[in-house]
Design a protein around this motif. Structure first.
Motif, mmCIF file in Angstrom:
data_model
loop_
_atom_site.group_PDB
_atom_site.id
_atom_site.type_symbol
_atom_site.label_atom_id
_atom_site.label_comp_id
_atom_site.label_asym_id
_atom_site.label_seq_id
_atom_site.Cartn_x
_atom_site.Cartn_y
_atom_site.Cartn_z
ATOM 1 N N SER A 136 54.440 -15.200 -12.655
ATOM 2 C CA SER A 136 55.310 -14.076 -12.969
ATOM 3 C C SER A 136 56.380 -14.525 -13.952
ATOM 4 N N PRO A 163 62.020 -10.619 -10.971
ATOM 5 C CA PRO A 163 61.305 -10.272 -9.730
ATOM 6 C C PRO A 163 61.576 -8.850 -9.246
ATOM 7 N N LYS A 164 62.825 -8.413 -9.293
ATOM 8 C CA LYS A 164 63.143 -7.064 -8.816
ATOM 9 C C LYS A 164 62.486 -6.004 -9.682
ATOM 10 N N SER A 216 59.905 -6.434 -11.620
ATOM 11 C CA SER A 216 58.457 -6.578 -11.467
ATOM 12 C C SER A 216 57.955 -5.865 -10.213
ATOM 13 N N MET A 217 58.695 -5.985 -9.110
ATOM 14 C CA MET A 217 58.280 -5.322 -7.873
ATOM 15 C C MET A 217 58.316 -3.802 -8.024
ATOM 16 N N ASN A 218 59.383 -3.280 -8.635
ATOM 17 C CA ASN A 218 59.492 -1.828 -8.807
ATOM 18 C C ASN A 218 58.368 -1.276 -9.677
ATOM 19 N N SER A 244 55.473 -2.680 -10.259
ATOM 20 C CA SER A 244 54.197 -2.879 -9.573
ATOM 21 C C SER A 244 53.925 -1.764 -8.576
#
Length: 261
Positions: free
Chosen positions: A119, A123-124, A126-128, A130
């Motif tokens: 990745s 991260p935040k 990317s999670m949203n 995704s």
């Protein structure tokens, strides 16, 4: 001794030729004396006689009733544990628990696969993205082709609103272009960015498709609101009571502001 009274005679022997008292009567069937009478569904008592399931199954959580609690309820006259046509083998198969060892092995395999994903995005964010992309349920290549051809029959307004929040920034594009490793090991969001970042004017394309898909509904809504405001204005203009209220306000203002400019 001389003059002593004779000893009292011994007590008579008990009936039965000198034996002890008779044994108590045998207990009733079931091994309990004076237990509560069995009534209602006999399956409660017969449940302990059912052979235990060989495979571990999911339990059905409920409140257990004691025999005395069934009096006066529907269970009092329920089926006495007879054959109700259940296929116990199929029932065990449907509610069988997954083998713990197999589950652990699968988790380890999944963990190893996840550990391989690289990745590069925050991260935040990317999670949203995704989570949002998972709601579209469409291959990334199909999304790319629809955006290149401006195909609004494939990408609906709901999809476009999601994609408008998932446009890669210049910094993210730079990170992906600078990555020299195996691109197949990149995470989900990075894979999506690799597909769409070569599309020219990506944000403008998505915005124009959103405008095209919502323009008719927006015009209809604006016309309805304009009609409502125009009718309200006409009603106020022709209302004598409203004019009277305005005259009163004007008189009060002139009196309070008397002598001022």
């Amino acid at each position: 001794l001389p003059g002593a009274p004779p000893p009292p005679p011994p007590p008579p022997p008990p009936p039965g030729g000198g034996k002890g008292p008779p044994p108590p009567p045998p207990p009733p069937p079931g091994g309990k004396l004076g237990g509560p009478p069995k009534f209602g569904i006999a399956g409660v008592a017969a449940a302990a006689k059912v052979a235990k399931v060989v495979r571990k199954v999911k339990m059905l959580h409920w409140d257990k009733l004691q025999p005395h609690q069934m009096r006066g309820t529907v269970w009092e006259n329920a089926n006495d544990g007879g054959d109700v046509g259940l296929n116990l083998g199929e029932l065990d198969s449907l509610f069988a628990l997954e083998d713990a060892n197999k589950k652990t092995d699968d988790a380890k395999k999944a963990g190893s696969k996840k550990a391989q994903a690289v990745s590069l995005i925050d991260p935040k964010r990317s999670m949203n993205i995704s989570i949002q992309l998972a709601g579209i349920r469409m291959p990334f290549r199909t999304i790319k082709e629809a955006l290149l051809t401006m195909d609004d029959s494939t990408l609906h307004v709901d999809h476009l609103n999601i994609l408008s929040q998932a446009v890669p920034t210049l910094e993210e594009i730079g990170l992906l272009r600078a990555y020299t490793g195996d691109r197949s090991e990149l995470a989900t969001v990075e894979q999506y960015f690799l597909q769409v970042m070569p599309i020219p004017r990506l944000q403008e394309r998505i915005n124009s498709l959103v405008f095209k898909g919502t323009s008719a509904q927006n015009v209809k809504q604006v016309l309805a609101e304009y009609t409502t405001v125009r009718r309200a204005a006409d009603d106020l203009k022709s209302c004598k009571h409203f004019v009277t209220v305005l005259e009163g306000i004007l008189a009060v203002g002139n009196h309070l502001n008397g002598g001022t400019y």
